[in-house]
Enzyme design. Structure first.
Site, PDB file in Angstrom:
ATOM      1  N   SER A   4       0.849  -1.200   0.000  1.00 14.52           N
ATOM      2  CA  SER A   4       0.000   0.000   0.000  1.00 14.52           C
ATOM      3  C   SER A   4       0.881   1.247   0.000  1.00 14.52           C
ATOM      4  O   SER A   4       0.603   2.209  -0.731  1.00 14.52           O
ATOM      5  CB  SER A   4      -0.901   0.026   1.233  1.00 14.52           C
ATOM      6  OG  SER A   4      -1.791  -1.042   1.180  1.00 14.52           O
ATOM      7  N   LYS A  16      -8.986  -4.926  11.744  1.00 10.03           N
ATOM      8  CA  LYS A  16     -10.098  -4.561  10.851  1.00 10.03           C
ATOM      9  C   LYS A  16     -11.462  -4.601  11.540  1.00 10.03           C
ATOM     10  O   LYS A  16     -12.379  -3.902  11.136  1.00 10.03           O
ATOM     11  CB  LYS A  16     -10.114  -5.482   9.629  1.00 10.03           C
ATOM     12  CG  LYS A  16      -8.981  -5.182   8.678  1.00 10.03           C
ATOM     13  CD  LYS A  16      -9.078  -5.984   7.406  1.00 10.03           C
ATOM     14  CE  LYS A  16      -7.917  -5.639   6.496  1.00 10.03           C
ATOM     15  NZ  LYS A  16      -7.945  -6.299   5.214  1.00 10.03           N
ATOM     16  N   ASN A  30     -11.471  -1.529   6.297  1.00 11.67           N
ATOM     17  CA  ASN A  30     -10.051  -1.467   5.932  1.00 11.67           C
ATOM     18  C   ASN A  30      -9.626  -0.067   5.503  1.00 11.67           C
ATOM     19  O   ASN A  30      -8.463   0.160   5.215  1.00 11.67           O
ATOM     20  CB  ASN A  30      -9.719  -2.477   4.826  1.00 11.67           C
ATOM     21  CG  ASN A  30     -10.389  -2.137   3.519  1.00 11.67           C
ATOM     22  OD1 ASN A  30     -11.584  -1.862   3.481  1.00 11.67           O
ATOM     23  ND2 ASN A  30      -9.641  -2.142   2.444  1.00 11.67           N
ATOM     24  N   ALA A  79     -10.886 -10.620   6.561  1.00 13.62           N
ATOM     25  CA  ALA A  79     -10.834 -10.742   5.098  1.00 13.62           C
ATOM     26  C   ALA A  79     -11.916 -11.714   4.621  1.00 13.62           C
ATOM     27  O   ALA A  79     -12.562 -11.484   3.594  1.00 13.62           O
ATOM     28  CB  ALA A  79      -9.456 -11.217   4.659  1.00 13.62           C
ATOM     29  N   TYR A 128      -0.478 -11.838  -1.475  1.00 14.43           N
ATOM     30  CA  TYR A 128       0.207 -11.362  -2.690  1.00 14.43           C
ATOM     31  C   TYR A 128       1.723 -11.350  -2.502  1.00 14.43           C
ATOM     32  O   TYR A 128       2.449 -10.974  -3.402  1.00 14.43           O
ATOM     33  CB  TYR A 128      -0.300  -9.969  -3.091  1.00 14.43           C
ATOM     34  CG  TYR A 128      -0.466  -9.032  -1.927  1.00 14.43           C
ATOM     35  CD1 TYR A 128       0.605  -8.338  -1.410  1.00 14.43           C
ATOM     36  CD2 TYR A 128      -1.711  -8.888  -1.319  1.00 14.43           C
ATOM     37  CE1 TYR A 128       0.451  -7.493  -0.322  1.00 14.43           C
ATOM     38  CE2 TYR A 128      -1.881  -8.053  -0.227  1.00 14.43           C
ATOM     39  CZ  TYR A 128      -0.789  -7.358   0.264  1.00 14.43           C
ATOM     40  OH  TYR A 128      -0.947  -6.551   1.348  1.00 14.43           O
ATOM     41  N   GLY A 167      -3.569 -12.256  -4.616  1.00 17.63           N
ATOM     42  CA  GLY A 167      -4.367 -11.129  -4.143  1.00 17.63           C
ATOM     43  C   GLY A 167      -3.929  -9.755  -4.634  1.00 17.63           C
ATOM     44  O   GLY A 167      -4.443  -8.751  -4.143  1.00 17.63           O
TER      45      GLY A 167
HETATM   46  P1  NAP Z   1      -6.685 -12.851  10.272  1.00 18.44           P
HETATM   47  O1  NAP Z   1      -7.959 -12.333  10.817  1.00 18.44           O
HETATM   48  O2  NAP Z   1      -5.457 -12.783  11.097  1.00 18.44           O
HETATM   49  O3  NAP Z   1      -6.811 -14.390   9.832  1.00 18.44           O
HETATM   50  C1  NAP Z   1      -7.832 -14.905   9.052  1.00 18.44           C
HETATM   51  C2  NAP Z   1      -8.258 -16.288   9.519  1.00 18.44           C
HETATM   52  O4  NAP Z   1      -7.320 -17.243   9.072  1.00 18.44           O
HETATM   53  C3  NAP Z   1      -8.323 -16.479  11.017  1.00 18.44           C
HETATM   54  O5  NAP Z   1      -9.528 -15.990  11.513  1.00 18.44           O
HETATM   55  C4  NAP Z   1      -8.178 -17.997  11.149  1.00 18.44           C
HETATM   56  O6  NAP Z   1      -9.455 -18.645  10.994  1.00 18.44           O
HETATM   57  C5  NAP Z   1      -7.312 -18.366   9.966  1.00 18.44           C
HETATM   58  N1  NAP Z   1      -5.903 -18.577  10.311  1.00 18.44           N
HETATM   59  C6  NAP Z   1      -5.071 -17.715  10.967  1.00 18.44           C
HETATM   60  N2  NAP Z   1      -3.833 -18.234  11.049  1.00 18.44           N
HETATM   61  C7  NAP Z   1      -3.876 -19.445  10.441  1.00 18.44           C
HETATM   62  C8  NAP Z   1      -2.945 -20.484  10.213  1.00 18.44           C
HETATM   63  N3  NAP Z   1      -1.671 -20.354  10.611  1.00 18.44           N
HETATM   64  N4  NAP Z   1      -3.346 -21.598   9.584  1.00 18.44           N
HETATM   65  C9  NAP Z   1      -4.624 -21.733   9.150  1.00 18.44           C
HETATM   66  N5  NAP Z   1      -5.573 -20.796   9.351  1.00 18.44           N
HETATM   67  C10 NAP Z   1      -5.202 -19.667   9.979  1.00 18.44           C
HETATM   68  O7  NAP Z   1      -6.357 -12.107   8.911  1.00 18.44           O
HETATM   69  P2  NAP Z   1      -7.261 -11.301   7.865  1.00 18.44           P
HETATM   70  O8  NAP Z   1      -7.249  -9.859   8.181  1.00 18.44           O
HETATM   71  O9  NAP Z   1      -8.581 -11.977   7.699  1.00 18.44           O
HETATM   72  O10 NAP Z   1      -6.344 -11.475   6.544  1.00 18.44           O
HETATM   73  C11 NAP Z   1      -6.056 -12.757   6.061  1.00 18.44           C
HETATM   74  C12 NAP Z   1      -5.118 -12.727   4.846  1.00 18.44           C
HETATM   75  O11 NAP Z   1      -5.707 -12.026   3.774  1.00 18.44           O
HETATM   76  C13 NAP Z   1      -3.767 -12.055   5.109  1.00 18.44           C
HETATM   77  O12 NAP Z   1      -2.775 -12.806   4.477  1.00 18.44           O
HETATM   78  C14 NAP Z   1      -3.922 -10.702   4.439  1.00 18.44           C
HETATM   79  O13 NAP Z   1      -2.682 -10.155   4.007  1.00 18.44           O
HETATM   80  C15 NAP Z   1      -4.789 -11.083   3.255  1.00 18.44           C
HETATM   81  N6  NAP Z   1      -5.556  -9.958   2.723  1.00 18.44           N
HETATM   82  C16 NAP Z   1      -5.309  -9.571   1.445  1.00 18.44           C
HETATM   83  C17 NAP Z   1      -6.024  -8.528   0.876  1.00 18.44           C
HETATM   84  C18 NAP Z   1      -5.761  -8.121  -0.528  1.00 18.44           C
HETATM   85  O14 NAP Z   1      -6.114  -6.993  -0.913  1.00 18.44           O
HETATM   86  N7  NAP Z   1      -5.209  -8.988  -1.329  1.00 18.44           N
HETATM   87  C19 NAP Z   1      -7.006  -7.858   1.636  1.00 18.44           C
HETATM   88  C20 NAP Z   1      -7.238  -8.291   2.937  1.00 18.44           C
HETATM   89  C21 NAP Z   1      -6.505  -9.338   3.464  1.00 18.44           C
HETATM   90  P3  NAP Z   1      -9.813 -19.956  11.868  1.00 18.44           P
HETATM   91  O15 NAP Z   1      -9.287 -19.664  13.245  1.00 18.44           O
HETATM   92  O16 NAP Z   1     -11.295 -20.004  11.824  1.00 18.44           O
HETATM   93  O17 NAP Z   1      -9.140 -21.113  11.236  1.00 18.44           O
END
Ligand code: NAP
Length: 276
Positions: A16, A64, A85, A154, A238, A259
């Site tokens: 970003s 978030k 976000n 996310a 990404y 992503g």
């Molecule tokens: P988060 O809340 O930390 O994690 C998402 C979910 O993933 C958690 O609620 C958990 O669900 C599961 N998780 C966490 N650690 C894990 C592990 N080691 N193994 C398996 N499952 C796991 O993160 P978030 O904000 O949702 O973001 C998630 C990802 O999306 C990040 O990599 C972020 O960079 C990416 N993202 C990308 C974009 C984009 O524009 N491309 C936008 C937003 C986010 P459970 O506990 O239910 O298993």
């Protein structure tokens, strides 16, 4: 000069920051985009007080959802998704000095949906000049059911997008019994992903941080042998550009996407929200 930035717990290299700094340079604007790693979301008011030029913030892991309690106005998307976000900081200067209010937006869902349309166009199932409001349902017809791995902020945006496209979502969690905040969405555990489940869900979206730099040798624990050429494996990560999840799915013939498009689409929208 205005200031913009990113809040999150641990901030390494930021795409970003690259994106907005490049845009400011391109338009010869003096504005800056800075990284604000914060140990707790409770320091947000102090941050805004001490950075008087701050007009907008992006929000990343893990704030978030928690950030909402510091926001004065929630956009309709944020109300529906339960996560934000993008923040717009609106300052007013009166007799009592400066006061500010925070409006919260969610551009992730839109960024994700737009990127699915781009993918649909690349796959030849949607017109190249596709438009979200018009062509969302066409994508949904080709991919009526999806598995979404992860249940964080996310995932909420992704589920909202997929619902908009009339795609039926099954969530996958490490602890399905503990998942809250997703209504009308079945939640299963990783061990329940059988061949039948994989055959029924041709779109599989990784919204977990599993496989993100520096943990590039990790991948969600799913049966990759059941991917086929009919599948799409979409990773929100990404960095790296090709994750282990994508590589393993591709080895079994799946179409893969990272992503980056989603990131750029949501950043473009933030740019317009901040009136830049
Ligand atoms: P988060 O809340 O930390 O994690 C998402 C979910 O993933 C958690 O609620 C958990 O669900 C599961 N998780 C966490 N650690 C894990 C592990 N080691 N193994 C398996 N499952 C796991 O993160 P978030 O904000 O949702 O973001 C998630 C990802 O999306 C990040 O990599 C972020 O960079 C990416 N993202 C990308 C974009 C984009 O524009 N491309 C936008 C937003 C986010 P459970 O506990 O239910 O298993």
């Amino acid at each position: 000069m205005s200031e913009y930035g990113l809040i999150g717990k641990k901030l390494g290299h930021s795409y970003s920051a690259d994106y907005f700094s490049r845009k400011f340079a391109e338009y010869e604007m003096p504005d800056t985009y800075n990284l604000f790693p914060i140990p707790s979301i409770s320091v947000l008011p102090a941050l805004i007080e001490s950075h008087r030029e701050l007009k907008g913030l992006n929000v990343t892991i893990p704030y978030k959802e928690d950030v909402l309690k510091y926001c004065d106005i929630l956009s309709e998307d944020v109300e529906n998704i339960g996560a934000a976000n993008v923040l717009k900081i609106i300052r007013q200067y009166g007799d009592d000095g400066a006061v500010y209010s925070i409006k919260a937006y969610n551009t992730d869902w839109h960024g994700f949906a737009e990127s699915l349309l781009t993918l649909g166009a690349e796959m030849g199932i949607i017109d190249k000049d596709s438009h979200l409001m018009k062509d969302a349902l066409i994508f949904g017809k080709h991919f009526p059911r999806a598995l979404v791995l992860g249940t964080g902020g996310a995932a909420k945006a992704v589920v909202y997008s997929l619902r908009f496209m009339k795609v039926a979502v099954t969530l996958v969690s490490r602890t399905p019994e503990k998942v809250k905040g997703f209504t009308d969405c079945p939640v299963i555990g990783y061990k329940e992903i059988t061949k039948e489940v994989m055959d029924q869900n041709l779109l599989i979206v990784n919204t977990t941080p599993c496989g993100m730099y520096p943990d590039v040798d990790e991948a969600p624990d799913i049966p990759y042998q059941y991917f086929s050429s009919k599948h799409v494996a979409y990773d929100l990560i990404y960095n790296p550009e090709e994750t282990k999840f994508m590589r393993l799915a591709k080895e079994h013939g799946a179409t893969v996407k990272n992503g980056l498009d989603m990131l750029y689409n949501q950043a473009e929208l933030a740019w317009s929200i901040w009136d830049l």
